[in-house]
Design an enzyme around this catalytic site. Structure first.
Site, short mmCIF file in Angstrom:
data_model
loop_
_atom_site.label_atom_id
_atom_site.label_comp_id
_atom_site.label_asym_id
_atom_site.label_seq_id
_atom_site.Cartn_x
_atom_site.Cartn_y
_atom_site.Cartn_z
N ARG A 132 -8.17 -6.75 9.09
CA ARG A 132 -8.18 -5.64 10.01
C ARG A 132 -9.52 -4.93 10.01
NH1 ARG A 132 -3.19 -2.43 9.24
NH2 ARG A 132 -2.56 -4.02 10.72
N TYR A 133 -10.09 -4.79 8.84
CA TYR A 133 -11.36 -4.08 8.69
C TYR A 133 -12.50 -5.10 8.71
CZ TYR A 133 -8.51 -0.11 7.13
OH TYR A 133 -7.61 0.91 7.06
N ARG A 136 -13.35 -6.62 4.77
CA ARG A 136 -12.38 -6.85 3.68
C ARG A 136 -11.03 -7.28 4.24
NH1 ARG A 136 -13.27 -1.83 5.14
NH2 ARG A 136 -11.83 -0.11 4.81
N CYS A 145 8.32 -8.94 -6.79
CA CYS A 145 7.84 -7.80 -7.57
C CYS A 145 8.72 -7.67 -8.80
CB CYS A 145 7.98 -6.50 -6.76
SG CYS A 145 7.10 -6.57 -5.20
N CYS A 152 9.77 0.74 -0.20
CA CYS A 152 8.75 -0.26 0.09
C CYS A 152 8.51 -0.43 1.59
CB CYS A 152 9.14 -1.61 -0.50
SG CYS A 152 7.88 -2.86 -0.21
N ARG A 154 7.02 -3.03 2.88
CA ARG A 154 7.13 -4.43 3.28
C ARG A 154 8.51 -4.99 2.97
NH1 ARG A 154 1.78 -5.32 0.67
NH2 ARG A 154 0.34 -4.42 2.19
N ASP A 313 5.21 5.73 5.57
CA ASP A 313 5.08 5.20 6.93
C ASP A 313 6.43 5.02 7.63
OD1 ASP A 313 6.05 2.69 6.35
OD2 ASP A 313 4.11 2.09 5.50
#
Ligand SMILES: *Cc1c(COP(=O)(O)O)cnc(C)c1O
Ligand code: SF4
Length: 388
Positions: A132-133, A136, A145, A152, A154, A313
């Site tokens: 996206r950037y 990086r 996990c 979470c 995701r 989010d």
């Protein structure tokens, strides 16, 4: 001279510092030997994964019971004995428990919830890699996990065995990085990258290190918080080979700052790995300036630098954790100036729709008249700066 052969005298951390980092109370697992408890394999194998096991650790409420039944199909419950030992058995609002045990709020999909709020899939040139950037990338190396966090972002991917990254997918992502010389920084993430074996990590990091345009990478892991036993000598030995290496971790509450976590951070820091913390702002867990200040002070004693506070989010089923923007601004307002600048992270919103991280700051610049700039300080006193 070989810099790696330099040896330093041992040092002791003063008792008055260590005292602030209590050892986890493992009385529920008293049959486990010292060796078992300190083994990350044992911790993984004895994770709390169902109601029956959970009832041995805490007094499960009706809300939690129903939430477990309603959520288990979609998103596993899985709590390491170490992390479970930090939960308050009697208080359902315990900040550790809220992060690990399902609540009915999870089953509620609110109208603003989005399936892929950060549009990570859209910016995926190859599976398992978000670019996206400009310079990086974010590299998903596993979907597992040690513990599954109820908030979470995701959830739609994490803990789903069907979506686990295969070796071929890893190699495709590595190929993409190899072919893009503009990439200089790789965020090795997941799931939790420390769910990979040391051999697998060595392969990934070694492959990245062999690319002349890769200057550094960071491992984004919550294991320092949920499974500090994972930071073994072998792991550190492996990681040190690939310097410059950074670790980004994810402490959310001062109760997570135990002696075990302290020791794990200490070993990493002693190996020359700078550690940063990315906290998520969570209602009922850390939406209070006093708690964040205490957390950040403890992190600095652990040589962990507070880096980001994320606004929660718009992922599905986490609306009960969301706070207003005002809550985050109020936390920054209560840190900046009042305590060490090192304890003041950046407050960011990872913009819905894939806009990336957007910083939000209290307003210290009050206005401008000609060359005179009006400012206020942390005490709300006004000052003027004259521009050239
Ligand atoms: C957060 C993030 C990064 C790293 O961002 P920094 O601000 O450099 O820490 C890189 N790629 C993606 C997609 C991200 O979400
Ligand atoms: S460790 Fe990270 S990826 Fe894994 S469940 Fe927690 S927040 Fe999600």
């Amino acid at each position: 001279m070989d810099e790696n052969s330099v040896s330093y005298p041992t040092y002791t951390v003063p008792e008055h510092i260590l005292q602030r980092f209590p050892v986890a109370d493992r009385s529920i697992w008293k049959e486990a030997s010292e060796k078992d408890w300190n083994s990350w394999i044992w911790q993984q194998q004895h994770r709390v994964k169902n109601l029956e096991q959970l009832e041995k650790v805490i007094r499960v409420t009706e809300d939690e019971k129903q939430a477990y039944e309603g959520s288990v199909e979609m998103f596993n419950m899985s709590i390491t004995p170490y992390y479970a030992s930090l939960m308050d058995p009697d208080n359902p609002n315990c900040p550790i428990r809220l992060q690990a045990v399902p609540k009915l709020g999870e089953l509620h999909i609110s109208p603003e919830d989005l399936e892929d709020p950060l549009a990570e899939e859209r910016d995926m040139p190859v599976p398992g890699l978000t670019h996206r950037y400009p310079d990086r990338v974010l590299f998903y190396t596993t979907h597992n996990c040690a513990m599954y966090c109820r908030f979470c972002t995701r959830k739609r991917k994490v803990s789903d065995p069907g979506s686990a990254a295969q070796k071929k997918q890893l190699d495709d992502a590595l190929d993409y990085i190899r072919q893009h010389p503009e990439i200089r920084d790789v965020v090795v993430s997941g799931g939790d990258p420390l769910s990979n074996s040391d051999e697998r990590l060595d392969y990934i990091l070694g492959s990245l290190r062999a690319m002349p345009h890769i200057e550094m990478f960071r491992l984004g892991t919550r294991n320092l918080v949920t499974l500090p036993q994972r930071i073994t000598d072998d792991f550190i030995y492996m990681l040190r080979k690939h310097h410059p290496a950074y670790v980004n971790t994810h402490f959310n509450h001062p109760k997570e700052c135990t002696r075990e976590a302290y020791d794990a951070c200490r070993r990493l820091a002693d190996a020359g790995v700078p550690i940063s913390n990315q906290m998520v702002l969570l209602k009922g867990v850390n939406d209070d300036p006093k708690i964040v200040k205490e957390l950040n002070h403890k992190l600095l004693m652990m040589r962990v630098r507070p880096y980001y506070i994320y606004q929660c989010d718009l992922s599905q089923g986490i609306s009960h954790f969301r706070t207003t923007i005002e809550t985050g601004l109020n936390i920054i307002e209560n840190l900046r100036g009042w305590t060490s600048g090192l304890a003041v992270p950046h407050l960011v919103i990872d913009a819905p729709g894939g806009g990336g991280k957007i910083p939000i700051l209290p307003q210290y610049l009050l206005g401008k008249e000609g060359k005179k700039v009006k400012l206020r300080n942390f005490r709300n006193e006004e000052f003027t700066y004259v521009e050239p």
